[in-house]
Design an enzyme around this catalytic site. Structure first.
Site, mmCIF file in Angstrom:
data_model
loop_
_atom_site.group_PDB
_atom_site.id
_atom_site.type_symbol
_atom_site.label_atom_id
_atom_site.label_comp_id
_atom_site.label_asym_id
_atom_site.label_seq_id
_atom_site.Cartn_x
_atom_site.Cartn_y
_atom_site.Cartn_z
ATOM 1 N N ARG A 31 6.419 -54.464 -0.568
ATOM 2 C CA ARG A 31 7.283 -54.521 0.612
ATOM 3 C C ARG A 31 7.372 -55.924 1.216
ATOM 4 O O ARG A 31 7.516 -56.072 2.432
ATOM 5 C CB ARG A 31 6.838 -53.521 1.687
ATOM 6 C CG ARG A 31 6.972 -52.066 1.271
ATOM 7 C CD ARG A 31 8.416 -51.630 1.319
ATOM 8 N NE ARG A 31 8.581 -50.270 0.832
ATOM 9 C CZ ARG A 31 8.748 -49.218 1.624
ATOM 10 N NH1 ARG A 31 8.797 -49.372 2.907
ATOM 11 N NH2 ARG A 31 8.901 -48.033 1.094
ATOM 12 N N ARG A 35 11.295 -55.492 6.492
ATOM 13 C CA ARG A 35 11.383 -55.625 7.950
ATOM 14 C C ARG A 35 10.432 -56.605 8.604
ATOM 15 O O ARG A 35 10.597 -56.919 9.773
ATOM 16 C CB ARG A 35 11.223 -54.244 8.587
ATOM 17 C CG ARG A 35 12.439 -53.375 8.385
ATOM 18 C CD ARG A 35 12.167 -51.960 8.777
ATOM 19 N NE ARG A 35 11.107 -51.418 7.936
ATOM 20 C CZ ARG A 35 10.527 -50.250 8.138
ATOM 21 N NH1 ARG A 35 10.873 -49.521 9.167
ATOM 22 N NH2 ARG A 35 9.588 -49.825 7.330
ATOM 23 N N ARG A 44 20.566 -57.447 7.415
ATOM 24 C CA ARG A 44 20.776 -55.999 7.347
ATOM 25 C C ARG A 44 21.527 -55.455 8.556
ATOM 26 O O ARG A 44 21.888 -54.269 8.568
ATOM 27 C CB ARG A 44 19.417 -55.285 7.227
ATOM 28 C CG ARG A 44 18.806 -55.254 5.829
ATOM 29 C CD ARG A 44 19.505 -54.236 4.927
ATOM 30 N NE ARG A 44 19.824 -53.013 5.660
ATOM 31 C CZ ARG A 44 18.951 -52.071 5.965
ATOM 32 N NH1 ARG A 44 17.704 -52.157 5.556
ATOM 33 N NH2 ARG A 44 19.316 -51.012 6.654
ATOM 34 N N ASP A 80 15.371 -49.119 -3.652
ATOM 35 C CA ASP A 80 14.485 -48.081 -3.140
ATOM 36 C C ASP A 80 14.278 -47.059 -4.239
ATOM 37 O O ASP A 80 15.116 -46.933 -5.132
ATOM 38 C CB ASP A 80 15.057 -47.401 -1.891
ATOM 39 C CG ASP A 80 13.995 -46.547 -1.206
ATOM 40 O OD1 ASP A 80 13.179 -47.097 -0.450
ATOM 41 O OD2 ASP A 80 13.949 -45.324 -1.475
ATOM 42 N N TYR A 155 10.264 -36.021 -2.472
ATOM 43 C CA TYR A 155 11.409 -36.217 -1.567
ATOM 44 C C TYR A 155 12.505 -35.184 -1.824
ATOM 45 O O TYR A 155 13.119 -34.671 -0.893
ATOM 46 C CB TYR A 155 11.968 -37.633 -1.697
ATOM 47 C CG TYR A 155 11.065 -38.659 -1.044
ATOM 48 C CD1 TYR A 155 10.966 -38.739 0.341
ATOM 49 C CD2 TYR A 155 10.282 -39.512 -1.799
ATOM 50 C CE1 TYR A 155 10.116 -39.652 0.942
ATOM 51 C CE2 TYR A 155 9.428 -40.434 -1.209
ATOM 52 C CZ TYR A 155 9.347 -40.496 0.162
ATOM 53 O OH TYR A 155 8.503 -41.392 0.761
#
Ligand code: 1CP
Length: 347
Positions: A31, A35, A44, A80, A155
């Protein structure tokens, strides 16, 4: 076959992953693109996560951001784990602050019809993004990745993030035939997604089975490992090292290595010494600074990085990383400083 340019294939990362000696471990962060970076948040602005994963201009820029800023030894492809299942037609979104959300969760055999095999034609943008990146990265290797069948199944079955994976485990045990058919499809999709990235020039791959640690070793070996083996096997002939990572997988490390990886990712709960012993010294290790320590004073971080580098020397190879992803609140300068420290150890 030789897809990536020579220099990236001779990089510290690829060499460590192939169990070849190096003056210091290569360093990158799970990651790292995301962010924690103000430049990421800026680019973004107003663009949905899934859209940004399918636009080569954004994928290349976001993937490059941490490479430029921190000087890490590898880039991780910005995407992703749910991108390939979205590409074959599953209706899903990546909701800010939540994660992947699936409109119609998978519950019955009829739902498998919504999950066709992935081909390169579903993801021409991924090929384009990887090609652009490899050209821009030069001798810095690009790590391609995919989600492993179990984590993707979670998921799809839960419909979104889950702490317990209760529906997923219930399906696995109540209808093993359906479970295995679902995971076989996901293994094809993950494997092909990895293959597309390697054929376009990625120098290594990582299979993320982030939530496999929710399983016992028995269940992992019966219900999950055969499918992860297929996904990893999809790139076996392409001569790239394979990293296999999950969270809370201390009991599963040997089984995850045996699924077909050269590198086993270790989270922060297991010391690298112990991981190496459990793996019989046969694998390179990746990890494993506790991401929480990124919020500790520098002296604490430095001591732990030095300890982890020392422990890693006993393994067949070592790639320095966190034990899981960079938290969004991380001060990016701390990551840069860790890279500088690790690089100084090789001088
Ligand atoms: O708004 C945003 O910016 C979205 C946050 C985000 C980002 C930056 C998500 C949503 N995904 C990503 C990118 C991403 N995801 C990358 C590339 C960037 C990099 O690593 O530098 C990678 C490798 C992933 C992989 C991923 N997605 C995993 C496996 C890694 C892990 O952290 O264990 C998982 C489990 C996901 C699902 C997912 N996507 C996004 C979130 C918030 C989540 C987790 C949700 C949950 O807790 O279940």
């Amino acid at each position: 076959m030789d897809h990536a340019p020579r220099p990236a294939r001779e990089s510290l990362l690829v060499r460590a992953a192939r169990h070849e000696p190096g003056a210091r471990p290569p360093v990158w962060f799970m990651r790292q693109a995301g962010r924690s970076l103000p430049e990421y948040r800026a680019i973004r602005e107003g663009v949905g996560m899934l859209e940004s994963c399918r636009r080569p201009d954004l994928v290349t820029e976001i993937t490059m951001q941490p490479v430029r800023r921190h000087g890490v030894d590898a880039a991780i492809f910005f995407s992703d784990i749910v991108v390939p299942v979205g590409a074959v037609g599953i209706d899903l979104d990546i909701v800010p602050g939540v994660g992947p959300v699936v409109a119609q969760p998978v519950a019955t055999r009829a739902d498998l019809d919504r999950l066709p095999e992935l081909t390169g034609e579903h993801v021409p943008d991924i090929t384009e993004s990887v090609r652009l990146l490899v050209a821009e990265l030069g001798d810095t290797p690009l790590i391609g990745f995919a989600g492993a069948p179990f984590t993707l199944a979670s998921y799809l079955v839960e419909g979104g993030p889950s702490k317990t994976h209760a529906r997923t485990k219930a399906l696995m045990h109540a209808d093993p035939a359906l479970w295995h058919d679902l995971c076989a499809r996901l293994a094809q999709i993950s494997g092909e997604f990895l293959r597309v990235q390697v054929e376009a020039g990625a120098s290594a791959v990582q299979l993320f089975d982030s939530w496999a640690g929710a399983l016992s070793r028995r269940d992992y070996e019966e219900f999950v490992q055969p499918h992860s083996r297929v996904a990893l096997g999809a790139v076996a002939d392409l001569d790239v090292p394979r990293i296999h990572f999950g969270v809370g997988t201390g009991e599963l490390l040997a089984s995850m290595g045996a699924a077909g990886a050269e590198v086993v990712g270790v989270d922060f709960r297991v010391d690298l010494d112990d991981a190496n012993e459990r793996l019989g010294g046969r694998y390179a290790l990746q990890g494993n600074l506790d991401p929480a320590l990124l919020f500790a004073p520098w002296e604490v971080i430095e001591a732990h990085v030095r300890r982890i580098v020392t422990q890693g020397r006993a393994a067949a190879g070592h790639i320095l990383n966190l034990g899981h992803g960079v938290p969004p609140e991380t001060d990016p300068d701390v990551l840069t400083r860790i890279v500088e420290l690790v690089k100084s150890l090789g001088e």
